[in-house]
Design a protein around this motif. Structure first.
Motif, PDB file in Angstrom:
ATOM      1  N   LYS A 184       0.830  -1.204   0.000  1.00  9.11           N
ATOM      2  CA  LYS A 184       0.000   0.000   0.000  1.00  9.11           C
ATOM      3  C   LYS A 184       0.866   1.255   0.000  1.00  9.11           C
ATOM      4  N   GLN A 185       1.987   1.195   0.682  1.00  7.33           N
ATOM      5  CA  GLN A 185       2.889   2.336   0.731  1.00  7.33           C
ATOM      6  C   GLN A 185       3.431   2.675  -0.659  1.00  7.33           C
ATOM      7  N   TYR A 186       3.913   1.664  -1.363  1.00  5.52           N
ATOM      8  CA  TYR A 186       4.489   1.906  -2.690  1.00  5.52           C
ATOM      9  C   TYR A 186       3.412   2.248  -3.718  1.00  5.52           C
ATOM     10  N   LEU A 187       2.290   1.538  -3.649  1.00  6.64           N
ATOM     11  CA  LEU A 187       1.206   1.854  -4.577  1.00  6.64           C
ATOM     12  C   LEU A 187       0.676   3.260  -4.307  1.00  6.64           C
ATOM     13  N   GLY A 188       0.649   3.640  -3.033  1.00  2.00           N
ATOM     14  CA  GLY A 188       0.213   4.989  -2.686  1.00  2.00           C
ATOM     15  C   GLY A 188       1.112   6.050  -3.283  1.00  2.00           C
ATOM     16  N   LYS A 189       2.417   5.802  -3.265  1.00  2.00           N
ATOM     17  CA  LYS A 189       3.362   6.754  -3.861  1.00  2.00           C
ATOM     18  C   LYS A 189       3.129   6.871  -5.360  1.00  2.00           C
ATOM     19  N   ALA A 190       3.003   5.717  -6.027  1.00  3.40           N
ATOM     20  CA  ALA A 190       2.783   5.733  -7.474  1.00  3.40           C
ATOM     21  C   ALA A 190       1.456   6.403  -7.808  1.00  3.40           C
ATOM     22  N   SER A 191       0.445   6.146  -6.981  1.00  2.00           N
ATOM     23  CA  SER A 191      -0.864   6.763  -7.195  1.00  2.00           C
ATOM     24  C   SER A 191      -0.778   8.275  -7.069  1.00  2.00           C
ATOM     25  N   SER A 192      -0.077   8.748  -6.044  1.00  2.00           N
ATOM     26  CA  SER A 192       0.054  10.189  -5.832  1.00  2.00           C
ATOM     27  C   SER A 192       0.866  10.855  -6.941  1.00  2.00           C
ATOM     28  N   GLN A 193       1.657  10.033  -7.642  1.00  2.00           N
ATOM     29  CA  GLN A 193       2.446  10.537  -8.770  1.00  2.00           C
ATOM     30  C   GLN A 193       1.669  10.461 -10.081  1.00  2.00           C
ATOM     31  N   GLY A 194       0.404  10.068  -9.994  1.00  2.00           N
ATOM     32  CA  GLY A 194      -0.463  10.077 -11.163  1.00  2.00           C
ATOM     33  C   GLY A 194      -0.487   8.804 -11.981  1.00  2.00           C
ATOM     34  N   PHE A 195      -0.006   7.687 -11.423  1.00  2.00           N
ATOM     35  CA  PHE A 195      -0.003   6.422 -12.162  1.00  2.00           C
ATOM     36  C   PHE A 195      -1.320   5.705 -11.900  1.00  2.00           C
ATOM     37  N   ASP A 196      -2.208   5.699 -12.875  1.00  2.00           N
ATOM     38  CA  ASP A 196      -3.579   5.217 -12.694  1.00  2.00           C
ATOM     39  C   ASP A 196      -3.667   3.760 -12.263  1.00  2.00           C
TER      40      ASP A 196
END
Length: 269
Positions: A119-131
């Motif tokens: 969740k931590q890594y996916l959260g970072k990617a999500s916040s960076q705009g990776f759908d």
């Protein structure tokens, strides 16, 4: 196949970098590397990426990690691949954060299964705009079966659904169906089913697979093995993963039903 996959990853990375900067053109060095991949010069691609990676290029680190993970142009080394993915992620490259998150979900590449880190890594990617990361994060949140997690997951999907993102619409539909069964809410089940059927009509492969499975199971819509076979056969021709296996299951069920049907009249006579 691996060659094509890498080319796709490089193209994806290049396109994403361009999307982030908007005004900058794609680095010509990556165009050269993609040409090497298409020519099956994986050693040359690795060496070119290694040179860029040593200069601190996050995109190069990511693609170098993939080559190292799969053993193309260099010896396969999953431990080193993880280190390279981490270096790329530390430099803020969204796809690297996404890959690390996915591997923490599955416990692959030598990483332990760790949903919190995922969740931590996916959260970072999500916040960076990776759908894709936003969608996978939403699915993880739904799996917690908590009202607050459901709310957070829906918040991740909502902006993507409004943009017409098929993957997000599909994830929301599956959530609606699951929630409907949990709460015995037929309206929620029907809402999810309608969304999936609409996506299937548009040719969205995961939705087609879902509809095919529904026709097999008969728990949401009436069982219809011939229709399921039609769907899986079409997808199998396109070499869609799991379609051939699903088709084999349907053929076996149809054969069993036919065998049972042929015996029934004999018992009556």
């Amino acid at each position: 196949m691996k060659k094509l996959l890498l080319a796709g990853l490089i193209a994806l990375s290049s396109q994403f970098a361009a999307a982030e900067t908007n005004t900058q053109s794609i680095d010509p060095e990556f165009a050269k590397i993609e040409s090497m991949v298409k020519a099956n010069n994986m050693t040359g691609a690795y060496q070119a990426l290694d040179k860029l990676a040593k200069q601190g290029n996050a995109q190069a680190l990511y693609n170098l990690a993939y080559l190292t993970q799969t053993g193309q142009g260099t010896a396969k080394n999953e431990k080193k691949a993880i280190e390279l993915y981490q270096q790329s992620a530390d430099k803020g490259y969204p796809v690297a954060n996404y890959v690390l998150g996915k591997n923490y979900i599955t416990g692959s590449l030598g990483l332990p299964t760790d949903i919190n880190k995922a969740k931590q890594y996916l959260g970072k990617a999500s916040s960076q705009g990776f759908d894709d990361a936003s969608i996978d994060l939403a699915v993880l949140l739904f799996s917690e079966n908590k009202p607050e997690s459901d709310k957070a997951g829906l918040a991740k999907l909502d902006p993507l659904i409004k943009k017409g993102n098929y993957q997000a619409i599909h994830a929301k539909a599956l959530y609606d169906i699951s929630l409907g069964f949990k709460n015995k809410d037929e309206k929620s089940v029907q809402t999810g089913l309608t969304s999936i059927q609409d996506l299937a009509k548009k040719g969205y492969i995961p939705a087609l697979m879902a509809v095919g499975n529904m026709f097999v199971n008969g728990n949401i819509i009436p069982q219809n093995l011939p229709e399921a076979k039609k769907i899986f056969a079409a997808l199998a021709k396109e070499n869609i993963p799991q379609a051939k296996e699903s088709l084999a299951v349907v053929d076996k069920l149809m054969a069993e039903q036919a065998k049972g049907g042929s015996k029934a009249p004999a018992k009556k006579s």
